[in-house]
Motif scaffolding. Structure first.
Motif, PDB file in Angstrom:
ATOM      1  N   VAL A 157       5.657   6.185 -18.261  1.00 39.46           N
ATOM      2  CA  VAL A 157       4.524   7.061 -18.542  1.00 39.46           C
ATOM      3  C   VAL A 157       3.319   6.469 -17.824  1.00 39.46           C
ATOM      4  O   VAL A 157       2.931   5.334 -18.074  1.00 39.46           O
ATOM      5  N   ARG A 158       2.753   7.254 -16.928  1.00 46.07           N
ATOM      6  CA  ARG A 158       1.616   6.761 -16.141  1.00 46.07           C
ATOM      7  C   ARG A 158       0.312   7.315 -16.687  1.00 46.07           C
ATOM      8  O   ARG A 158       0.203   8.493 -16.985  1.00 46.07           O
ATOM      9  N   VAL A 159      -0.654   6.439 -16.782  1.00 43.81           N
ATOM     10  CA  VAL A 159      -1.982   6.818 -17.256  1.00 43.81           C
ATOM     11  C   VAL A 159      -2.984   6.400 -16.184  1.00 43.81           C
ATOM     12  O   VAL A 159      -2.965   5.261 -15.721  1.00 43.81           O
ATOM     13  N   GLY A 193       0.788  -1.220   0.000  1.00 45.52           N
ATOM     14  CA  GLY A 193       0.000   0.000   0.000  1.00 45.52           C
ATOM     15  C   GLY A 193       0.825   1.277   0.000  1.00 45.52           C
ATOM     16  O   GLY A 193       0.283   2.361   0.165  1.00 45.52           O
ATOM     17  N   GLN A 194       2.130   1.171  -0.214  1.00 47.33           N
ATOM     18  CA  GLN A 194       3.006   2.339  -0.245  1.00 47.33           C
ATOM     19  C   GLN A 194       3.098   2.872  -1.676  1.00 47.33           C
ATOM     20  O   GLN A 194       3.069   2.102  -2.644  1.00 47.33           O
ATOM     21  N   TYR A 195       3.216   4.183  -1.800  1.00 48.90           N
ATOM     22  CA  TYR A 195       3.319   4.804  -3.120  1.00 48.90           C
ATOM     23  C   TYR A 195       4.570   4.306  -3.828  1.00 48.90           C
ATOM     24  O   TYR A 195       5.652   4.239  -3.242  1.00 48.90           O
ATOM     25  N   ARG A 196       4.416   3.933  -5.078  1.00 49.03           N
ATOM     26  CA  ARG A 196       5.528   3.443  -5.875  1.00 49.03           C
ATOM     27  C   ARG A 196       5.978   4.553  -6.806  1.00 49.03           C
ATOM     28  O   ARG A 196       5.217   5.030  -7.653  1.00 49.03           O
ATOM     29  N   GLU A 197       7.188   5.022  -6.616  1.00 48.49           N
ATOM     30  CA  GLU A 197       7.760   6.087  -7.442  1.00 48.49           C
ATOM     31  C   GLU A 197       7.895   5.595  -8.881  1.00 48.49           C
ATOM     32  O   GLU A 197       8.178   4.417  -9.115  1.00 48.49           O
ATOM     33  N   PRO A 198       7.694   6.476  -9.841  1.00 45.13           N
ATOM     34  CA  PRO A 198       7.840   6.049 -11.239  1.00 45.13           C
ATOM     35  C   PRO A 198       9.303   5.742 -11.566  1.00 45.13           C
ATOM     36  O   PRO A 198      10.218   6.376 -11.053  1.00 45.13           O
ATOM     37  N   ILE A 199       9.467   4.739 -12.387  1.00 43.97           N
ATOM     38  CA  ILE A 199      10.823   4.420 -12.826  1.00 43.97           C
ATOM     39  C   ILE A 199      11.161   5.316 -14.017  1.00 43.97           C
ATOM     40  O   ILE A 199      10.289   5.976 -14.582  1.00 43.97           O
ATOM     41  N   GLU A 200      12.401   5.330 -14.400  1.00 43.06           N
ATOM     42  CA  GLU A 200      12.855   6.210 -15.470  1.00 43.06           C
ATOM     43  C   GLU A 200      12.091   5.947 -16.761  1.00 43.06           C
ATOM     44  O   GLU A 200      11.878   4.797 -17.148  1.00 43.06           O
TER      45      GLU A 200
END
Length: 192
Positions: free
Chosen positions: A57-59, A47-54
């Motif tokens: 692109v998040r939708v 349930g922890q926020y997952r930082e975007p990887i390099e």
């Protein structure tokens, strides 16, 4: 029955806020989904926020928003109709029914019932609970409607169920207020 004191209210509030802590966590999570807040959608298995990887692109698809708004439109497509059936006994009662119906329509419009119903429906669909209260304002001005209808944010509402279904021993509405608002309402302008 023992007298209700400030200490009693605070004790009951603390007990209920601890008992409903998970409910409030869930409400905030559902609101995050509705308002498309990124941390609600991108979490790891704990349930922890997952930082975007390099170069990721998040939708975010607005599934919760679309579902809530579609259901809300379905439930309240038009304001409810108000009608008072006349009695079949006398013609006077027919006239009285028409007068009462006009008065109810006036109160409905002046007290913004439809707007408050829309807000309570939003809370019901997003938070799982929708609440409204009705009160009679004894200090209403001459041109104001004395019947007040308001939706209540269920996040700040704490209710102790009664012994019978759909009854309550007590309900605490612990909405946040600024100190200045409380001062203006209870101290400013009062004779000291």
């Amino acid at each position: 029955m023992a007298a209700i004191t400030i200490e009693t209210i605070l004790e009951r509030y603390e007990e209920l806020s601890q008992a409903t802590a998970q409910r409030n966590i869930n409400m905030l999570a559902w609101r995050d989904l509705y308002f498309l807040r990124e941390p609600a959608y991108f979490q790891d298995d704990r349930g922890q926020y997952r930082e975007p990887i390099e170069d990721e692109v998040r939708v975010i698809l607005p599934a919760a928003f679309i579902t809530v708004e579609a259901l809300r439109q379905l439930l309240i497509t038009k304001p409810p109709s108000i009608s008072v059936p006349p009695s079949s006994h006398r013609a006077i009662e027919k006239e009285q029914a028409e007068i009462i119906e006009k008065q109810l329509l006036s109160v409905y419009a002046q007290s913004s019932v439809y707007h408050e119903l829309c807000m309570a429906t939003w809370h019901a669909l997003v938070d799982g609970t929708g609440c409204m209260f009705t009160a009679y304002d004894t200090q209403a001005e001459e041109n104001e409607c004395p019947i007040v209808v308001r939706d209540v944010d269920p996040y700040y509402l704490y209710a102790m169920p009664g012994r019978k279904p759909r009854t309550w021993q007590y309900v605490i509405n612990a909405y946040p207020r600024m100190v200045g608002e409380v001062y203006e309402e209870w101290v400013a302008g009062k004779d000291n």
